[in-house]
Structures are given as C-alpha cells and as structure tokens.
Design a protein around this motif. Sequence first.
Motif, PDB file in Angstrom:
ATOM      1  N   THR A  30       1.258  -1.083   0.057  1.00 50.01           N
ATOM      2  CA  THR A  30      -0.098   0.233   0.280  1.00 50.01           C
ATOM      3  C   THR A  30       0.983   1.431  -0.339  1.00 50.01           C
ATOM      4  O   THR A  30       0.657   2.345  -0.786  1.00 50.01           O
ATOM      5  N   ALA A  31       1.874   1.160   0.860  1.00 48.18           N
ATOM      6  CA  ALA A  31       2.739   2.576   0.740  1.00 48.18           C
ATOM      7  C   ALA A  31       3.500   2.030  -0.271  1.00 48.18           C
ATOM      8  O   ALA A  31       3.941   3.574  -0.441  1.00 48.18           O
ATOM      9  N   VAL A  32       3.622   1.484  -1.414  1.00 45.55           N
ATOM     10  CA  VAL A  32       4.032   1.881  -2.440  1.00 45.55           C
ATOM     11  C   VAL A  32       3.196   2.609  -3.758  1.00 45.55           C
ATOM     12  O   VAL A  32       3.133   3.064  -4.348  1.00 45.55           O
ATOM     13  N   LEU A  33       2.262   2.284  -3.658  1.00 47.73           N
ATOM     14  CA  LEU A  33       1.229   1.543  -4.647  1.00 47.73           C
ATOM     15  C   LEU A  33       0.197   2.713  -4.598  1.00 47.73           C
ATOM     16  O   LEU A  33       0.232   3.651  -5.153  1.00 47.73           O
ATOM     17  N   ALA A  34       0.367   3.417  -3.172  1.00 46.43           N
ATOM     18  CA  ALA A  34      -1.234   4.341  -3.026  1.00 46.43           C
ATOM     19  C   ALA A  34      -0.148   6.026  -3.738  1.00 46.43           C
ATOM     20  O   ALA A  34      -1.052   6.905  -4.253  1.00 46.43           O
ATOM     21  N   PRO A  35       1.281   6.376  -3.529  1.00 50.29           N
ATOM     22  CA  PRO A  35       1.517   7.293  -4.159  1.00 50.29           C
ATOM     23  C   PRO A  35       1.244   6.890  -5.687  1.00 50.29           C
ATOM     24  O   PRO A  35       1.336   8.365  -6.258  1.00 50.29           O
ATOM     25  N   LEU A  36       2.440   5.588  -5.983  1.00 59.13           N
ATOM     26  CA  LEU A  36       1.612   5.647  -7.633  1.00 59.13           C
ATOM     27  C   LEU A  36       0.214   6.252  -8.184  1.00 59.13           C
ATOM     28  O   LEU A  36       0.185   7.282  -8.836  1.00 59.13           O
ATOM     29  N   LEU A  37      -0.738   5.712  -7.832  1.00 62.89           N
ATOM     30  CA  LEU A  37      -1.926   6.166  -8.233  1.00 62.89           C
ATOM     31  C   LEU A  37      -2.152   7.546  -7.918  1.00 62.89           C
ATOM     32  O   LEU A  37      -2.764   7.421  -8.627  1.00 62.89           O
ATOM     33  N   ILE A  38      -1.503   7.785  -7.091  1.00 57.25           N
ATOM     34  CA  ILE A  38      -1.858   9.799  -6.214  1.00 57.25           C
ATOM     35  C   ILE A  38      -1.225   9.780  -7.488  1.00 57.25           C
ATOM     36  O   ILE A  38      -1.714  10.498  -8.589  1.00 57.25           O
ATOM     37  N   LEU A  39      -0.318   9.770  -8.015  1.00 54.15           N
ATOM     38  CA  LEU A  39       0.531  10.652  -8.847  1.00 54.15           C
ATOM     39  C   LEU A  39       0.494  10.289 -10.216  1.00 54.15           C
ATOM     40  O   LEU A  39       0.199  11.341 -10.742  1.00 54.15           O
ATOM     41  N   PHE A  40      -0.182   8.758 -10.545  1.00 52.04           N
ATOM     42  CA  PHE A  40      -0.424   9.214 -11.952  1.00 52.04           C
ATOM     43  C   PHE A  40      -1.606  10.009 -12.090  1.00 52.04           C
ATOM     44  O   PHE A  40      -2.162   9.836 -13.406  1.00 52.04           O
ATOM     45  N   GLY A  41      -2.771   9.434 -10.738  1.00 52.28           N
ATOM     46  CA  GLY A  41      -3.587  10.401 -11.140  1.00 52.28           C
ATOM     47  C   GLY A  41      -3.937  11.601 -11.559  1.00 52.28           C
ATOM     48  O   GLY A  41      -4.781  12.182 -11.909  1.00 52.28           O
ATOM     49  N   ILE A 363      -8.293  17.605 -11.390  1.00 51.02           N
ATOM     50  CA  ILE A 363      -7.134  17.978 -11.373  1.00 51.02           C
ATOM     51  C   ILE A 363      -6.362  16.335 -10.927  1.00 51.02           C
ATOM     52  O   ILE A 363      -4.811  16.283 -11.351  1.00 51.02           O
ATOM     53  N   CYS A 364      -7.451  15.734 -10.351  1.00 53.42           N
ATOM     54  CA  CYS A 364      -6.355  14.163 -10.261  1.00 53.42           C
ATOM     55  C   CYS A 364      -7.401  13.337 -10.372  1.00 53.42           C
ATOM     56  O   CYS A 364      -8.666  13.343  -9.571  1.00 53.42           O
ATOM     57  N   ARG A 365      -7.126  12.308 -11.724  1.00 52.73           N
ATOM     58  CA  ARG A 365      -8.346  11.478 -11.175  1.00 52.73           C
ATOM     59  C   ARG A 365      -8.424  10.316 -12.025  1.00 52.73           C
ATOM     60  O   ARG A 365      -6.944  10.004 -12.875  1.00 52.73           O
ATOM     61  N   LEU A 366      -8.729   9.097 -12.045  1.00 53.75           N
ATOM     62  CA  LEU A 366      -8.256   8.012 -13.073  1.00 53.75           C
ATOM     63  C   LEU A 366      -9.567   7.204 -13.634  1.00 53.75           C
ATOM     64  O   LEU A 366     -10.508   7.408 -12.209  1.00 53.75           O
ATOM     65  N   LEU A 367      -9.316   6.879 -13.925  1.00 56.54           N
ATOM     66  CA  LEU A 367     -10.660   5.813 -14.752  1.00 56.54           C
ATOM     67  C   LEU A 367     -10.645   4.622 -14.510  1.00 56.54           C
ATOM     68  O   LEU A 367      -9.548   3.887 -13.756  1.00 56.54           O
ATOM     69  N   PRO A 368     -12.008   3.593 -14.104  1.00 57.32           N
ATOM     70  CA  PRO A 368     -11.505   2.972 -14.096  1.00 57.32           C
ATOM     71  C   PRO A 368     -11.019   1.983 -14.673  1.00 57.32           C
ATOM     72  O   PRO A 368     -10.230   0.761 -14.006  1.00 57.32           O
ATOM     73  N   ILE A 369     -10.733   1.914 -15.708  1.00 59.31           N
ATOM     74  CA  ILE A 369      -9.693   1.086 -16.773  1.00 59.31           C
ATOM     75  C   ILE A 369      -8.436   1.722 -15.705  1.00 59.31           C
ATOM     76  O   ILE A 369      -7.363   0.101 -16.067  1.00 59.31           O
TER      77      ILE A 369
END
Length: 405
Positions: A30-41, A363-369
């Motif tokens: 979680t500590a690795v993946l959560a920042p990556l999701l936020i960064l990609f978002g 400004i921060c958004r991810l699609l379901p895909i």
Amino acid sequence: MHATREILRLAYRDFAHERRISLCYVLALTAVLAPLLILFGLKFGLVDTLAQRLVQSPANREIGAVGSDRFDSAWFERMTARTDVAFVIPNTRRIAASLSRLQNLKTGSELRALQMIPSGPRDPLLGPHFKPPDGLAELVLSVSAAGKLGVAAGERLLARIDRSHGGRDEGVVWEVMVTGVLSPDIMSEEAALVSLPLLVATEDYRDGVAVPALGWAGTAPPQVARSFARFRLYAASIDDVARLESDLSAEGIAVRSQLAEIASMQTLDRNLSRVFWLIAFIGTLGFLASLAANLLANVERKWRELSILRLIGFPTASLILFPVAQAALVAALGAIAAVLVYLPVSSILNGWFVLSLQPGESICRLLPIHVALALVTTLFGAAAAAAWAGWRAARIEPAEGIRDV
C-alpha cells in the motif's frame, strides 16, 4: 484439482494465521502503490484537463493569416477538401470587416467599430448550440458585446456602415436581429459573427459597389471572379495544426497559430510520463524484490511443513502454488487498500484546485480502466516475485519430511 483447492486453502489459512506478518506485507505494498496511484492520477488529471481545454477551445485549432493576400475560390475548395481541415471560410479585408456602429434603440447603448467575423455551417465557434447567422440581417454577438448593448437573443438592433465616396461621407443603416450570444470562454472580445454574404456586402459598399439586395447605391459589381484578402481556418484536431501551418507556410502564406502552446502541452505530457514511469519502476522494483525475499524466507521457514505436504502426496505444482497464492493475497489486499487511500486524497486535491477548474474537470483523476490495470499489473508482479520462492518450494524432496516424522 483436489490438491490445488486444498493448497489454496492452506495458503489462505497460513496467511491468516500469521496475520501480523501478512499485514506488514499488505501495508508495504500500500505504501508503494498508493503514492503511484496519486501520482498517476495527478499526471492523467492535469494533462487530460490541459489537453481537453486545448481540444475544446476553438482558438487553439485556429490558423489565421498574417496580413492580407489574394485567395480565390479554387484555393478555398482545395482547403475544404483536406481531411485535416474542420472549417474554412473566406474573410474580407480587416478594415472592411467591421460595423461603423451597432445601436440598441430601446436603451440607446451602442458599439462603434464592432468587428465582424464570417461564419457558416460547422463553425467551431458556434458548435452544436447555435444556428449559423443567415442572410443580411442576422448576427451572433459575443457576450461582452451583448452585455454593453444590453441585448439577448431574439432582439433587434440598428446597424450602420459609413464610407467616403465621391468626396462625400455617406452611410447606410438597416435592422439586424441577434440570433445568439456566445459564452465568454468561446469569445471574450467584442465581435459579431455574421454570414459571408453580409460581410461581402459591407466590403462592396465601402468600395463604392452597389448592393441591390439592401438597396445600397454604387457602381455595378465587377464581372470578375472574386478573391478574398483573408480566411478563417480551423484544424480538425490540435495534432493537425503543425502540418497545416507547415503546408501554408510552404505556399508563402504567413500564418499564426497556437502551435507553441500545443507543443508545450505535449512536452509536459511526455516529461510527466517519463517521471511517473521512472518513479513507478524504482518503487515497484524495490517492493517486488522485498516481497520475493520475504516469500523465499517464508518458504525456508516452512521447509519442514512443505516437505511433509510433499510426503503425503501433494504434487510439485501445488507447492509452487503455495507462495504464489499468498503473493496474490498480498497484491489484492494491498491494491484495494491503495485505492481506498487514493480516493479521499484525490477528493482533497480536487477540492484545493476547485476554483481553477471548470465543470467536469479534475486535477487528480483515474478512470476505471486505470484502476483495473493497476490491480492486474500488481497481481502479475506479485506472482512474478513469488516465482523465486516457488522455485525453491519445487525443490523440496519428500525425504526432507521423513526426518521429522
């Protein structure tokens, strides 16, 4: 099939029994993946917002001529036939493309030297919400022009054109109707969209040529093919602007466009992508290496138990599946936890920038895909990390367990 089902059950029971260690694995992911999701978002939301603004704003696809030239009907037919041109229409000389005065007789408000812009079907400035002005007595106003005149769609105004002819100052007036008012994000300056025939009529009148349709006196129209000094041209997409500008420049036509802004956005997209993938690679590689080492240590620690499973008849494939199943559990739970962290953080970030965003933008958004792809990638990465531990588990011999029976 029975062995596979049983080894999956044992892997889950072992994972649940050592819940503290398992929780550490999940939290590490979680500590690795959560920042990556936020960064990609942030990367996707920011670049997507900028790209949508570039695409949706007609001004970014416009290519205009600098100065005046002579463009005949053959030139416009050739440009219209191009697939990378969304809209093109002739335009008159700049000095002739204006109303001397536009007045609201009800309030007395008036505008002088109001710019006229030729328009027609498929005009990007009009979009699907406005009907193109037709004939010699319709126009669409910008919001600033409509505000100063105090008019709305459906109201009538008095237009005036002045000229100097035969040493005398002359002028004509006629009534026009406002058929629409453009939103400020489409056009901010004071201007009016008019039909090409109206723009041609005003140019003819200023040149001393008669306009019989409006009863304006003058000399007979010349019996030669008409050419135009300027044009309005819009590319089909922002990706076509560079090619169109290059082709027009090759014809010796000096043009202006928003190519620099488009290039800046595309460069930003590329650079942000590089930064994201570099950080994602380093972070993911570090976590997978850590997970592989921990799973291998887990197999080494449970060597005796796994050898007994081999002794009682579990095949090699089942022993390989043991660490892989536990890695999949870590991946699934870690990915879910990362998404649960991402959701409130993205809401907070969008709240901070709400005043800078337009409706529907983030400004921060991810699609379901994107979320599904992150989950699948995490599962495959965890399974790959477990391959080392699985290889070690496959080398366990049944005899290893006999010593402990």
